[in-house]
Every structure is written in structure tokens, then in C-alpha cells.
Design an enzyme around this catalytic site. Structure first.
Site, PDB file in Angstrom:
ATOM      1  N   GLU A 211       0.853  -1.190   0.000  1.00  0.00           N
ATOM      2  CA  GLU A 211       0.000   0.000   0.000  1.00  0.00           C
ATOM      3  C   GLU A 211       0.882   1.229   0.000  1.00  0.00           C
ATOM      4  O   GLU A 211       1.718   1.404   0.887  1.00  0.00           O
ATOM      5  CB  GLU A 211      -0.936   0.042   1.213  1.00  0.00           C
ATOM      6  CG  GLU A 211      -1.847   1.265   1.157  1.00  0.00           C
ATOM      7  CD  GLU A 211      -2.803   1.411   2.327  1.00  0.00           C
ATOM      8  OE1 GLU A 211      -3.698   2.264   2.245  1.00  0.00           O
ATOM      9  OE2 GLU A 211      -2.635   0.682   3.336  1.00  0.00           O
TER      10      GLU A 211
ATOM     11  N   GLU B 124       5.025   5.010   3.227  1.00  0.00           N
ATOM     12  CA  GLU B 124       4.531   6.323   3.671  1.00  0.00           C
ATOM     13  C   GLU B 124       5.719   7.240   3.915  1.00  0.00           C
ATOM     14  O   GLU B 124       6.799   6.773   4.305  1.00  0.00           O
ATOM     15  CB  GLU B 124       3.704   6.143   4.952  1.00  0.00           C
ATOM     16  CG  GLU B 124       3.111   7.405   5.540  1.00  0.00           C
ATOM     17  CD  GLU B 124       2.241   8.150   4.556  1.00  0.00           C
ATOM     18  OE1 GLU B 124       2.706   9.226   4.096  1.00  0.00           O
ATOM     19  OE2 GLU B 124       1.141   7.678   4.243  1.00  0.00           O
TER      20      GLU B 124
ATOM     21  N   ASN C 294       9.552   7.601  -0.727  1.00  0.00           N
ATOM     22  CA  ASN C 294       8.693   7.971  -1.842  1.00  0.00           C
ATOM     23  C   ASN C 294       8.250   6.716  -2.587  1.00  0.00           C
ATOM     24  O   ASN C 294       9.082   5.883  -2.968  1.00  0.00           O
ATOM     25  CB  ASN C 294       9.431   8.905  -2.801  1.00  0.00           C
ATOM     26  CG  ASN C 294       9.861  10.185  -2.124  1.00  0.00           C
ATOM     27  OD1 ASN C 294       9.143  10.741  -1.287  1.00  0.00           O
ATOM     28  ND2 ASN C 294      11.040  10.674  -2.470  1.00  0.00           N
TER      29      ASN C 294
ATOM     30  N   ASP D 262      -3.405  12.053  -2.250  1.00  0.00           N
ATOM     31  CA  ASP D 262      -3.665  13.494  -2.234  1.00  0.00           C
ATOM     32  C   ASP D 262      -4.179  13.917  -3.606  1.00  0.00           C
ATOM     33  O   ASP D 262      -3.512  13.710  -4.619  1.00  0.00           O
ATOM     34  CB  ASP D 262      -2.373  14.248  -1.907  1.00  0.00           C
ATOM     35  CG  ASP D 262      -2.629  15.704  -1.545  1.00  0.00           C
ATOM     36  OD1 ASP D 262      -3.537  16.318  -2.140  1.00  0.00           O
ATOM     37  OD2 ASP D 262      -1.913  16.235  -0.682  1.00  0.00           O
TER      38      ASP D 262
ATOM     39  N   LYS E 256      -6.503  21.706  -6.766  1.00  0.00           N
ATOM     40  CA  LYS E 256      -6.373  22.952  -7.510  1.00  0.00           C
ATOM     41  C   LYS E 256      -5.684  22.678  -8.844  1.00  0.00           C
ATOM     42  O   LYS E 256      -4.714  21.926  -8.910  1.00  0.00           O
ATOM     43  CB  LYS E 256      -5.578  23.982  -6.707  1.00  0.00           C
ATOM     44  CG  LYS E 256      -6.279  24.453  -5.438  1.00  0.00           C
ATOM     45  CD  LYS E 256      -5.461  25.513  -4.722  1.00  0.00           C
ATOM     46  CE  LYS E 256      -6.192  26.001  -3.478  1.00  0.00           C
ATOM     47  NZ  LYS E 256      -5.410  27.028  -2.737  1.00  0.00           N
TER      48      LYS E 256
ATOM     49  N   ASP F 130     -12.050   9.936  -3.671  1.00  0.00           N
ATOM     50  CA  ASP F 130     -13.339  10.598  -3.538  1.00  0.00           C
ATOM     51  C   ASP F 130     -13.386  11.892  -4.361  1.00  0.00           C
ATOM     52  O   ASP F 130     -14.285  12.701  -4.179  1.00  0.00           O
ATOM     53  CB  ASP F 130     -13.666  10.884  -2.066  1.00  0.00           C
ATOM     54  CG  ASP F 130     -12.605  11.726  -1.379  1.00  0.00           C
ATOM     55  OD1 ASP F 130     -11.513  11.892  -1.956  1.00  0.00           O
ATOM     56  OD2 ASP F 130     -12.856  12.222  -0.260  1.00  0.00           O
TER      57      ASP F 130
END
Length: 221
Positions: free
Chosen positions: A50, A75, A102, A125, A129, A161
Site C-alpha cells: 500500500e 509512507e 517515496n 492526495d 487545484k 473521492d
């Protein structure tokens, strides 16, 4: 980190955290730093990775319910990894390891080619924008390194989402020659192995629909 997380890192990192040889950046992975999953986990088993594991809710649940498989949480935020280790210890989980690095560099440099059975990208993330869209994780370059790490028939699972990002993910992976869709219609069914997290509930409360995708790694021959 909190004091508890600091203690968790000091006490539990030797047990759970893979030390990745670094390149220039603190969360980079040096090319050629490949590990042996068999040596790390002490057995031959399916490897589920993951990326962007956050505080580890999804992968902790999966590792505890699938003891026959091995899991790697990737992570860059130390506090999230510390929380994951605390929860793993409390649950008595032995088949989980973590790496602070990374994700593309882990896939490209740390994991052997064709070693991953499933690769999860849940709620990355969205950089919603327009001027920040270029920072998104799922790009053609990411698809390429994911395809290298996945074994033939391995599955790349994604969820977000943010509808616009979901459509970008789908466009990128539809165009990737190494992958074929693992679903019919517009979106994949919700992955049963993905638990409902507080992050997902927050998106739902805001009126954002959760969209899943699943892509299968084509045979290399």
C-alpha cells in the site's frame, strides 16, 4: 510526533521498518537498493503493497485478516508510520513491514521486478487545484513503475473521492499498455478488502462519491 509516537519509533522500528539506502533526499531510495522479500518476511508468500498508507488503518486490517500474505506499507510521514506500528503491535501482527520513502522509488528501486501481487493506492492526495494537478501520484510514469513491480496477473487497486482525479486515473491506466481493466462499466465495485476509514467517511459527508478502479498486469510474454 507525539511522545508516544516517538517511543513507538524507538522501540518498534527495528522490528517493523525497512531501512532503505538513501539517494539525495531524506525519503529517497538509492537505485540498486533492492531487497529480497523472502529474506525480509522469512517465507515465500503473496506481497501486498500500500502506497500512502497514512496511519495504517487499511493495511493493519488486511494484514490481521490475511496472515498467509505479506504486507508492506509505504509512507513519507513518520507520525503515520509510528501509529501504524503501535496498532500492529497491539494486534500482534507479524506479516507487516513499513518503509519511509517515496512510493515511486520504492517500486522502482527497492522491490524486485514482478514481486508484488497487489498494489494499493487508496485516497492519494488529490491536489485538487488546477495549478497543483501536476503533483498527483498517478501519472503515466507511475503506471510504468507500478507495472514493473507487479507480477503478471497482479492487481493495481485504486480509490478516490475526487471525481476528476478518478477520471484522470482511469485515463492514465486505460492508456498504459501493461494493464487491462479488471472491471466492467465505468467504475470497479468497492474492494471488499478496503475497510471504511474516517477519511472515507469525511469525504462521503462532504457529498463526494467514492470511486474504485482495478487494473490487471498483463503477461510479459
Amino acid at each position: 510526533m507525539t511522545d508516544g509516537q516517538e517511543r513507538a519509533w524507538a522501540d518498534l522500528a527495528p522490528r517493523y521498518v525497512l531501512e532503505a539506502p538513501r539517494d539525495e533526499a531524506a525519503t529517497s531510495v538509492r537505485p540498486g537498493a533492492v531487497i529480497s522479500p523472502r529474506d525480509v518476511w522469512g517465507r515465500d508468500a503473496a506481497l501486498i503493497v500500500e502506497v500512502g498508507s497514512g496511519q495504517g488503518h487499511a493495511i493493519i486490517h488486511a494484514a490481521s485478516s490475511r496472515p498467509e500474505d505479506d504486507f508492506l506499507a509505504v509512507e513519507v510521514f513518520t507520525a503515520g508510520l509510528a501509529r501504524t506500528m503501535l496498532n500492529a503491535e497491539q494486534a500482534g501482527i507479524e506479516n507487516l513491514r513499513l518503509v519511509e520513502a517515496n512510493a515511486p522509488e520504492v517500486l522502482a528501486h527497492l522491490l524486485p521486478a514482478a514481486s508484488v501481487t497487489e498494489l494499493w493506492v487508496f485516497f492519494p492526495d488529490p491536489w485538487h487545484k488546477n495549478k497543483h494537478n501536476k503533483r498527483r501520484l498517478v501519472t503515466a510514469e507511475f503506471a510504468s513503475v507500478a507495472a514493473t513491480a507487479l507480477r503478471d496477473g497482479g492487481v493495481l487497486r485504486l480509490a478516490t473521492d475526487w471525481e476528476q482525479y478518478a477520471r484522470q486515473m482511469r485515463d492514465v491506466l486505460d492508456a498504459a499498455p501493461e494493464f487491462t481493466r479488471g472491471f466492467e462499466g465505468d467504475w470497479a465495485d468497492r474492494f471488499d478488502g478496503r475497510i471504511l476509514t474516517a477519511f472515507e467517511r469525511k469525504g462521503a459527508r462532504a457529498g463526494r462519491e467514492i470511486r474504485d478502479l482495478a487494473y490487471v498486469r498483463r503477461s510479459r510474454t
